[in-house]
Design an enzyme around this catalytic site. Structure first.
Site, PDB file in Angstrom:
ATOM      1  N   ASN A   6       0.777  -1.194  -0.124  1.00 32.55           N
ATOM      2  CA  ASN A   6      -0.118   0.027  -0.082  1.00 32.55           C
ATOM      3  C   ASN A   6       0.932   1.149   0.089  1.00 32.55           C
ATOM      4  O   ASN A   6       1.417   1.683   1.022  1.00 32.55           O
ATOM      5  CB  ASN A   6      -0.841   0.151   1.215  1.00 32.55           C
ATOM      6  CG  ASN A   6      -1.795   1.283   1.366  1.00 32.55           C
ATOM      7  OD1 ASN A   6      -1.819   1.944   0.514  1.00 32.55           O
ATOM      8  ND2 ASN A   6      -2.606   1.298   2.447  1.00 32.55           N
ATOM      9  N   LYS A   8      -0.012   4.247   0.024  1.00 36.83           N
ATOM     10  CA  LYS A   8      -0.476   5.300   0.517  1.00 36.83           C
ATOM     11  C   LYS A   8      -0.154   6.561  -0.241  1.00 36.83           C
ATOM     12  O   LYS A   8      -0.240   6.623  -1.645  1.00 36.83           O
ATOM     13  CB  LYS A   8       0.079   5.400   2.231  1.00 36.83           C
ATOM     14  CG  LYS A   8      -0.212   4.104   2.977  1.00 36.83           C
ATOM     15  CD  LYS A   8       0.109   4.566   4.338  1.00 36.83           C
ATOM     16  CE  LYS A   8      -0.282   2.884   4.850  1.00 36.83           C
ATOM     17  NZ  LYS A   8      -0.246   3.124   6.488  1.00 36.83           N
ATOM     18  N   HIS A  90      -9.815   1.140   5.127  1.00 41.87           N
ATOM     19  CA  HIS A  90      -8.254   1.475   5.660  1.00 41.87           C
ATOM     20  C   HIS A  90      -8.579   2.450   6.859  1.00 41.87           C
ATOM     21  O   HIS A  90      -9.259   3.305   6.787  1.00 41.87           O
ATOM     22  CB  HIS A  90      -7.308   1.806   4.746  1.00 41.87           C
ATOM     23  CG  HIS A  90      -6.125   2.014   5.166  1.00 41.87           C
ATOM     24  ND1 HIS A  90      -5.467   2.915   6.024  1.00 41.87           N
ATOM     25  CD2 HIS A  90      -5.125   0.887   5.106  1.00 41.87           C
ATOM     26  CE1 HIS A  90      -4.319   2.579   6.434  1.00 41.87           C
ATOM     27  NE2 HIS A  90      -3.961   1.166   5.792  1.00 41.87           N
ATOM     28  N   GLU A  92      -6.653   4.791   8.037  1.00 44.54           N
ATOM     29  CA  GLU A  92      -6.566   6.056   7.657  1.00 44.54           C
ATOM     30  C   GLU A  92      -7.746   6.732   6.964  1.00 44.54           C
ATOM     31  O   GLU A  92      -8.145   7.653   7.178  1.00 44.54           O
ATOM     32  CB  GLU A  92      -5.446   6.114   6.792  1.00 44.54           C
ATOM     33  CG  GLU A  92      -3.926   6.029   7.554  1.00 44.54           C
ATOM     34  CD  GLU A  92      -2.925   5.368   6.656  1.00 44.54           C
ATOM     35  OE1 GLU A  92      -2.834   5.354   5.595  1.00 44.54           O
ATOM     36  OE2 GLU A  92      -2.008   4.982   7.624  1.00 44.54           O
ATOM     37  N   GLU A 159      -5.523  -4.947  10.589  1.00 44.93           N
ATOM     38  CA  GLU A 159      -4.665  -3.804  10.749  1.00 44.93           C
ATOM     39  C   GLU A 159      -4.895  -3.232  12.165  1.00 44.93           C
ATOM     40  O   GLU A 159      -5.779  -2.282  12.300  1.00 44.93           O
ATOM     41  CB  GLU A 159      -4.512  -3.120   9.752  1.00 44.93           C
ATOM     42  CG  GLU A 159      -4.365  -3.477   8.283  1.00 44.93           C
ATOM     43  CD  GLU A 159      -3.727  -2.647   7.482  1.00 44.93           C
ATOM     44  OE1 GLU A 159      -2.489  -2.847   6.909  1.00 44.93           O
ATOM     45  OE2 GLU A 159      -4.243  -1.534   7.100  1.00 44.93           O
ATOM     46  N   GLY A 165       2.136   2.063  10.879  1.00 47.89           N
ATOM     47  CA  GLY A 165       2.988   3.185  10.797  1.00 47.89           C
ATOM     48  C   GLY A 165       3.799   3.752  12.134  1.00 47.89           C
ATOM     49  O   GLY A 165       4.404   4.750  12.070  1.00 47.89           O
ATOM     50  N   SER A 195       3.173  -2.199  10.700  1.00 49.73           N
ATOM     51  CA  SER A 195       4.595  -2.220  10.802  1.00 49.73           C
ATOM     52  C   SER A 195       5.467  -3.694  10.642  1.00 49.73           C
ATOM     53  O   SER A 195       6.234  -4.094  11.191  1.00 49.73           O
ATOM     54  CB  SER A 195       4.917  -1.803  12.195  1.00 49.73           C
ATOM     55  OG  SER A 195       4.595  -0.390  12.475  1.00 49.73           O
TER      56      SER A 195
HETATM   57  P1  13P Z   1       2.707   0.195   7.741  1.00 50.26           P
HETATM   58  O1  13P Z   1       3.404  -1.032   7.328  1.00 50.26           O
HETATM   59  O2  13P Z   1       3.442   1.557   7.583  1.00 50.26           O
HETATM   60  O3  13P Z   1       2.446   0.272   9.306  1.00 50.26           O
HETATM   61  O4  13P Z   1       1.249   0.496   7.384  1.00 50.26           O
HETATM   62  C1  13P Z   1       0.357  -0.610   7.355  1.00 50.26           C
HETATM   63  C2  13P Z   1      -0.735  -0.282   6.395  1.00 50.26           C
HETATM   64  O5  13P Z   1      -1.571   0.667   6.683  1.00 50.26           O
HETATM   65  C3  13P Z   1      -1.149  -1.118   5.351  1.00 50.26           C
HETATM   66  O6  13P Z   1      -2.153  -0.773   4.651  1.00 50.26           O
END
Ligand code: 13P
Length: 239
Positions: A6, A8, A90, A92, A159, A165, A195
């Protein structure tokens, strides 16, 4: 296994093309059997000159074919690039963009009706995790309400919000506990995200009922993403 990147809000059109070419060469050279997904930003979408070993998808889209939805991308725009994979729910989108569960369910239904592979994300915030396992599952099941768990193109990604993150992945035992509980009701592949790095990928991929990874930060560098895919390949060979 399913291994998904992903992006982002990272990478440009040019760097995405370079990334995909490198990744594609790696997948071909090492005859990778994992299902690999990449979710670039909208501006980098294209008809890429790559093999069908990479599934391209979008991180979000609006549940309409086209219309007056300023700033959004609908099905018409996705069709131009033959996109059939999408991430929905997601954390976010839920937390930063305040998407409600009702709206997320609407998106799910729309893209299900259009036959998309859907990576549907669930996961609890820290406050819920601190209340214990039953509170975690209660929260996750509230996010799964009105989602067709029998949809044959569904993939569920667990997640935990506090692990995204932060560099702090969930512990193997915690992932296992959630995956085992989800497996009782969900036949679809179950991914873990939060992570994931080359350092912890082996441990997480060995969790029973974990069918793959949804990776943010560690996927943005193509070498690091390939390293994780290689770990998955080695694990499969050990079996
Ligand atoms: P990270 O791997 O940066 O923690 O993000 C995970 C994520 O949100 C994947 O969709």
């Amino acid at each position: 296994m399913i291994i998904a990147a992903n992006f982002k809000t990272n990478h440009t059109r040019l760097s995405t093309i370079e990334y995909l070419e490198k990744l594609d060469n790696f997948l071909i050279k090492y005859s990778i059997k994992d299902e690999v997904f990449v979710f670039p930003p909208f501006t980098a979408l294209d008809i890429y000159n790559i093999s069908d070993k990479i599934n391209i998808g979008v991180q979000n889209a609006y549940p309409a074919y086209k219309g007056s939805f300023t700033g959004e991308i609908g099905l018409l725009q996705l069709e131009e690039f033959k996109i059939k994979n999408i991430i929905i729910g997601h954390s976010e989108r839920r937390h930063i963009f305040k998407e409600s569960n009702e709206f997320i369910v609407e998106k799910f239904k729309f893209f299900k009706d259009h036959d998309f592979r859907i990576i549907y994300c669930v996961g609890e915030p820290k406050s819920q995790r601190e209340k214990g396992f039953s509170a975690v599952m209660e929260y996750i099941y509230s996010q799964l309400e009105n989602i067709d768990l029998n949809y044959d193109k569904l993939i569920v990604a667990y997640e935990p919000v506090w692990a995204i993150g932060t560099g702090l992945s969930a512990k193997k035992e915690d992932i296992k506990e959630v995956m085992d509980a989800l497996r009782e009701d969900i036949k679809a592949p179950l991914l873990y995200g939060g992570s994931v790095k080359p350092d912890n990928a082996k441990d997480i991929l060995s969790v029973k009922n974990c069918d793959g990874l949804l990776i943010g930060t560690a996927s943005w560098d193509v070498d690091s993403f390939c390293e994780i895919i290689n770990i998955s390949k080695m694990l499969a060979e050990e079996k």
